[in-house]
Design a protein around this motif. Structure first.
Motif, PDB file in Angstrom:
ATOM      1  N   TYR A   1      -6.641  12.862  -0.700  1.00  0.00           N
ATOM      2  CA  TYR A   1      -7.178  11.909  -1.666  1.00  0.00           C
ATOM      3  C   TYR A   1      -7.352  12.545  -3.040  1.00  0.00           C
ATOM      4  O   TYR A   1      -7.228  11.886  -4.069  1.00  0.00           O
ATOM      5  CB  TYR A   1      -8.525  11.367  -1.164  1.00  0.00           C
ATOM      6  N   TYR A   2      -7.624  13.839  -3.075  1.00  0.00           N
ATOM      7  CA  TYR A   2      -7.929  14.534  -4.325  1.00  0.00           C
ATOM      8  C   TYR A   2      -6.736  15.338  -4.870  1.00  0.00           C
ATOM      9  O   TYR A   2      -6.591  15.477  -6.078  1.00  0.00           O
ATOM     10  CB  TYR A   2      -9.100  15.505  -4.110  1.00  0.00           C
ATOM     11  N   SER A   3      -5.907  15.902  -3.990  1.00  0.00           N
ATOM     12  CA  SER A   3      -4.911  16.896  -4.396  1.00  0.00           C
ATOM     13  C   SER A   3      -3.818  16.312  -5.286  1.00  0.00           C
ATOM     14  O   SER A   3      -3.339  15.205  -5.056  1.00  0.00           O
ATOM     15  CB  SER A   3      -4.261  17.520  -3.150  1.00  0.00           C
ATOM     16  N   SER A   4      -3.407  17.097  -6.268  1.00  0.00           N
ATOM     17  CA  SER A   4      -2.251  16.776  -7.102  1.00  0.00           C
ATOM     18  C   SER A   4      -1.868  18.042  -7.868  1.00  0.00           C
ATOM     19  O   SER A   4      -2.721  18.896  -8.138  1.00  0.00           O
ATOM     20  CB  SER A   4      -2.558  15.647  -8.085  1.00  0.00           C
ATOM     21  N   PRO A   5      -0.597  18.220  -8.225  1.00  0.00           N
ATOM     22  CA  PRO A   5      -0.199  19.398  -9.003  1.00  0.00           C
ATOM     23  C   PRO A   5      -0.951  19.507 -10.326  1.00  0.00           C
ATOM     24  O   PRO A   5      -1.325  20.607 -10.743  1.00  0.00           O
ATOM     25  CB  PRO A   5       1.300  19.179  -9.231  1.00  0.00           C
ATOM     26  N   ARG A   6      -1.190  18.400 -10.989  1.00  0.00           N
ATOM     27  CA  ARG A   6      -1.880  18.440 -12.272  1.00  0.00           C
ATOM     28  C   ARG A   6      -3.312  18.970 -12.106  1.00  0.00           C
ATOM     29  O   ARG A   6      -3.774  19.806 -12.890  1.00  0.00           O
ATOM     30  CB  ARG A   6      -1.910  17.041 -12.894  1.00  0.00           C
ATOM     31  N   LEU A   7      -4.020  18.501 -11.072  1.00  0.00           N
ATOM     32  CA  LEU A   7      -5.378  18.977 -10.827  1.00  0.00           C
ATOM     33  C   LEU A   7      -5.392  20.451 -10.456  1.00  0.00           C
ATOM     34  O   LEU A   7      -6.220  21.225 -10.956  1.00  0.00           O
ATOM     35  CB  LEU A   7      -6.018  18.146  -9.703  1.00  0.00           C
ATOM     36  N   PHE A   8      -4.478  20.863  -9.580  1.00  0.00           N
ATOM     37  CA  PHE A   8      -4.464  22.256  -9.128  1.00  0.00           C
ATOM     38  C   PHE A   8      -4.162  23.214 -10.282  1.00  0.00           C
ATOM     39  O   PHE A   8      -4.732  24.302 -10.362  1.00  0.00           O
ATOM     40  CB  PHE A   8      -3.440  22.430  -8.007  1.00  0.00           C
ATOM     41  N   GLU A   9      -3.264  22.807 -11.175  1.00  0.00           N
ATOM     42  CA  GLU A   9      -2.977  23.647 -12.336  1.00  0.00           C
ATOM     43  C   GLU A   9      -4.200  23.725 -13.250  1.00  0.00           C
ATOM     44  O   GLU A   9      -4.508  24.777 -13.822  1.00  0.00           O
ATOM     45  CB  GLU A   9      -1.773  23.089 -13.102  1.00  0.00           C
ATOM     46  N   SER A  10      -4.912  22.624 -13.392  1.00  0.00           N
ATOM     47  CA  SER A  10      -6.120  22.621 -14.213  1.00  0.00           C
ATOM     48  C   SER A  10      -7.180  23.548 -13.630  1.00  0.00           C
ATOM     49  O   SER A  10      -7.832  24.309 -14.364  1.00  0.00           O
ATOM     50  CB  SER A  10      -6.667  21.196 -14.323  1.00  0.00           C
ATOM     51  N   LEU A  11      -7.345  23.539 -12.304  1.00  0.00           N
ATOM     52  CA  LEU A  11      -8.315  24.426 -11.665  1.00  0.00           C
ATOM     53  C   LEU A  11      -7.885  25.886 -11.771  1.00  0.00           C
ATOM     54  O   LEU A  11      -8.726  26.775 -11.961  1.00  0.00           O
ATOM     55  CB  LEU A  11      -8.491  24.036 -10.198  1.00  0.00           C
ATOM     56  N   ARG A  12      -6.583  26.129 -11.646  1.00  0.00           N
ATOM     57  CA  ARG A  12      -6.098  27.517 -11.754  1.00  0.00           C
ATOM     58  C   ARG A  12      -6.409  28.095 -13.129  1.00  0.00           C
ATOM     59  O   ARG A  12      -6.819  29.261 -13.242  1.00  0.00           O
ATOM     60  CB  ARG A  12      -4.584  27.544 -11.500  1.00  0.00           C
ATOM     61  N   LYS A  13      -6.243  27.297 -14.167  1.00  0.00           N
ATOM     62  CA  LYS A  13      -6.541  27.771 -15.522  1.00  0.00           C
ATOM     63  C   LYS A  13      -8.025  28.056 -15.706  1.00  0.00           C
ATOM     64  O   LYS A  13      -8.415  28.814 -16.601  1.00  0.00           O
ATOM     65  CB  LYS A  13      -6.069  26.743 -16.544  1.00  0.00           C
ATOM     66  N   LYS A  14      -8.856  27.447 -14.866  1.00  0.00           N
ATOM     67  CA  LYS A  14     -10.288  27.694 -14.921  1.00  0.00           C
ATOM     68  C   LYS A  14     -10.736  28.795 -13.969  1.00  0.00           C
ATOM     69  O   LYS A  14     -11.933  29.012 -13.774  1.00  0.00           O
ATOM     70  CB  LYS A  14     -11.048  26.405 -14.603  1.00  0.00           C
ATOM     71  N   GLY A  15      -9.783  29.465 -13.353  1.00  0.00           N
ATOM     72  CA  GLY A  15     -10.120  30.573 -12.470  1.00  0.00           C
ATOM     73  C   GLY A  15     -10.577  30.152 -11.093  1.00  0.00           C
ATOM     74  O   GLY A  15     -11.346  30.870 -10.446  1.00  0.00           O
ATOM     75  N   ILE A  16     -10.103  28.988 -10.600  1.00  0.00           N
ATOM     76  CA  ILE A  16     -10.473  28.488  -9.275  1.00  0.00           C
ATOM     77  C   ILE A  16      -9.191  28.218  -8.492  1.00  0.00           C
ATOM     78  O   ILE A  16      -8.323  27.467  -8.944  1.00  0.00           O
ATOM     79  CB  ILE A  16     -11.297  27.196  -9.374  1.00  0.00           C
ATOM     80  N   GLY A  17      -9.057  28.810  -7.317  1.00  0.00           N
ATOM     81  CA  GLY A  17      -7.920  28.532  -6.455  1.00  0.00           C
ATOM     82  C   GLY A  17      -8.112  27.220  -5.723  1.00  0.00           C
ATOM     83  O   GLY A  17      -9.242  26.781  -5.480  1.00  0.00           O
ATOM     84  N   ALA A  18      -7.005  26.559  -5.359  1.00  0.00           N
ATOM     85  CA  ALA A  18      -7.091  25.253  -4.700  1.00  0.00           C
ATOM     86  C   ALA A  18      -6.001  25.126  -3.657  1.00  0.00           C
ATOM     87  O   ALA A  18      -4.885  25.639  -3.831  1.00  0.00           O
ATOM     88  CB  ALA A  18      -6.973  24.118  -5.720  1.00  0.00           C
ATOM     89  N   SER A  19      -6.338  24.442  -2.564  1.00  0.00           N
ATOM     90  CA  SER A  19      -5.370  24.198  -1.496  1.00  0.00           C
ATOM     91  C   SER A  19      -5.752  22.912  -0.793  1.00  0.00           C
ATOM     92  O   SER A  19      -6.941  22.574  -0.692  1.00  0.00           O
ATOM     93  CB  SER A  19      -5.351  25.355  -0.497  1.00  0.00           C
ATOM     94  N   GLY A  20      -4.740  22.180  -0.303  1.00  0.00           N
ATOM     95  CA  GLY A  20      -5.048  20.947   0.415  1.00  0.00           C
ATOM     96  C   GLY A  20      -3.808  20.183   0.796  1.00  0.00           C
ATOM     97  O   GLY A  20      -2.694  20.499   0.360  1.00  0.00           O
TER      98      GLY A  20
END
Length: 506
Positions: free
Chosen positions: A339-358
């Motif tokens: 429901y939450y995951s998307s490439p745009r969101l994950f790239e935004s989190l990566r730039k903020k120093g947060i890893g993401a997976s889902g």
């Protein structure tokens, strides 16, 4: 959460006489199970165009071999990601895209405290003073706006409550979560010897308990901000805000998901989630939990998508970034569902120093072409983007699973699963490392929900804000038990912990 059946205990006078509330309109906001922002979706592309012949027959598509060449898999001019197919013989490990995690999971300010004292860290004395004051104010407003009551009305027996009495009231409500009875009044009844619970009668008479329950209130109606849908509990939220994180340093792995608080009364922003086993109808809460312990650190009550300022990330992405405020550049990894995951969101989190997976839906913009049907136990298909910041994986387990991550590798490991046809009852399958890590840490919110489900207030509530009141109590009980066990290196059961909290309150 559980709900209390006020029935005859509820005030029979219309709320509009003494409570400036808008008329509730019951409608279903079905956007919950859909991607709610057009900026965050795209129609899935077909693998191969299939033109028709003049006779109306379909031409057999020409198969294309995997060449490992770069390909763009999104038609959207606003957001494109170039992906490369990863061959099994040439595995890829993403570079460290986030800072190293240097914190250690720890409890702050709870060493040597009793269960009751730890509970007060998350549910402070200030709440009891506030609730007693607002309950007395609400009762006064009721009597001012009621011209005449019947001579035998139970409301004529009302007298002001206090913070001490509110503690005893809370102790009874926690006890009602442990001892399950059909109605609230039955806890005070002596009609049948086998079902007697004399402990409740030693604290309250049934009439006094019902009066407090009827007038229980958390805000001043005359000062409620117009348009604030959570105005009824806003003061409680302000008191509780930040307390959960102030006493707990989480592990590296975090998880985000939604929880449902059961409620079927009149409320236009209640939700219907048919796949939720515990509560299909109710109030939806976005939750951020520790992926290992289930400790709830932050939550947001969903009151409709129009109340959330939407950016280019859409509703789900905006909620994720809001919950993760304060975790920037900590090296934390957050796990979430499709429901939450998307490439745009994950790239935004990566730039903020947060890893993401889902897991991820195929209609998200910027994904590779993951529409191909896979056979069961077929080797996973992997992709890596051109800048090596994103991994995509398509794998068939019991069903097809599509995943996205900003950390990890394309490796797989052999795992044994049960099988009726294989010799010995088990067979080996190749499972992606991304799926193994996801399964290990995604269940933080589910773990929290299970801890709450052990003892729930199972009586109906006629008013939605009482559902949130019980949610705040449950959250404080579950979190404080985690804090107590970790600080004292004990494994106190939920039942024993609640019993000691009750003893402290009364």
């Amino acid at each position: 959460m559980g709900t209390a059946d006020l029935g005859r205990n509820s005030i029979q006078t219309a709320d509009s006489d003494f409570e400036d509330e808008q008329e509730y309109i019951l409608r279903l906001d079905s956007s919950d199970n859909e991607v709610t922002s057009e900026e965050d979706i795209d129609e899935p592309e077909e693998d191969i165009d299939e033109p028709s012949t003049s006779k109306g027959k379909r031409l057999r598509p020409t198969k294309k071999k995997k060449t490992g060449q770069k390909k763009t898999c999104s038609k959207s001019p606003g957001y494109k990601v170039i992906w490369n197919v990863v061959e099994k013989a040439d595995p890829v490990t993403l570079p460290d895209n986030v800072p190293d995690f240097i914190e250690t999971c720890a409890v702050v300010g709870c060493d040597g405290l009793s269960p009751y004292e730890v509970f007060l860290k998350l549910f402070p004395e200030e709440i009891f003073d506030h609730v007693a004051s607002e309950t007395n104010r609400y009762a006064l407003q009721f009597f001012d706006c009621t011209s005449e009551l019947p001579t035998k009305s139970r409301f004529l027996n009302w007298h002001e409550t206090s913070a001490m009495e509110m503690k005893a009231f809370l102790a009874c409500q926690i006890g009602m979560e442990i001892v399950n009875k059909p109605t609230v009044r039955s806890y005070f009844s002596n009609d049948f010897w086998m079902f007697e619970t004399p402990g409740f009668g030693k604290i309250f008479s049934s009439r006094r308990f019902e009066l407090i329950q009827s007038f229980l209130h958390f805000n001043n109606n005359s000062e409620t901000v117009e348009g604030d849908r959570l105005g009824k509990v806003r003061d409680l939220l302000d008191i509780l805000n930040g307390r959960y994180l102030a006493h707990y340093k989480p592990n590296k792995e975090l998880s985000i998901d939604e929880a449902m608080l059961k409620f079927k009364g009149r409320l236009f922003w209640k939700q219907y989630l048919p796949n939720k086993p515990s509560a299909k109808w109710g109030i939806k809460v976005w939750a951020l939990c520790d992926g290992q312990t289930g400790y709830l650190m932050k939550f947001q009550v969903y009151t409709g998508k129009n109340d959330v300022p939407l950016g280019e990330l859409g509703l789900a992405g905006t909620v994720v970034e809001s919950l993760l405020e304060g975790f920037e550049n900590t090296g934390s990894f957050v796990f979430m569902d499709s429901y939450y995951s998307s490439p745009r969101l994950f790239e935004s989190l990566r730039k903020k120093g947060i890893g993401a997976s889902g897991t991820v839906r195929l209609n998200r913009k910027g994904l590779p072409n993951m529409n191909k049907k896979l056979k069961r136990f077929e080797a996973p298909h992997m992709w890596v983007n051109d800048s090596q910041t994103l991994l995509a994986c398509s794998w068939h387990d019991t069903g097809k699973v599509n995943m996205l991550s900003t950390f990890g590798d394309t490796g797989c490991k052999e795992t044994e699963v049960r099988s009726k046809t294989a010799s010995g009852g088990k067979r080996k399958v190749s499972k992606p490392n991304l799926a193994s890590v996801y399964n290990q840490f995604m269940g933080g919110v589910d773990q929290f929900d299970q801890l709450c489900a052990s003892y729930r207030f199972n009586h109906r509530n006629m008013k939605w804000y009482l559902v949130l009141w019980h949610f705040f109590i449950e959250t404080a009980l579950v979190n404080s038990r985690i804090l107590y066990n970790k600080a004292n290196k004990k494994k106190l059961t939920s039942l024993s912990f609640r019993q000691q909290v009750i003893n402290g309150l009364f």
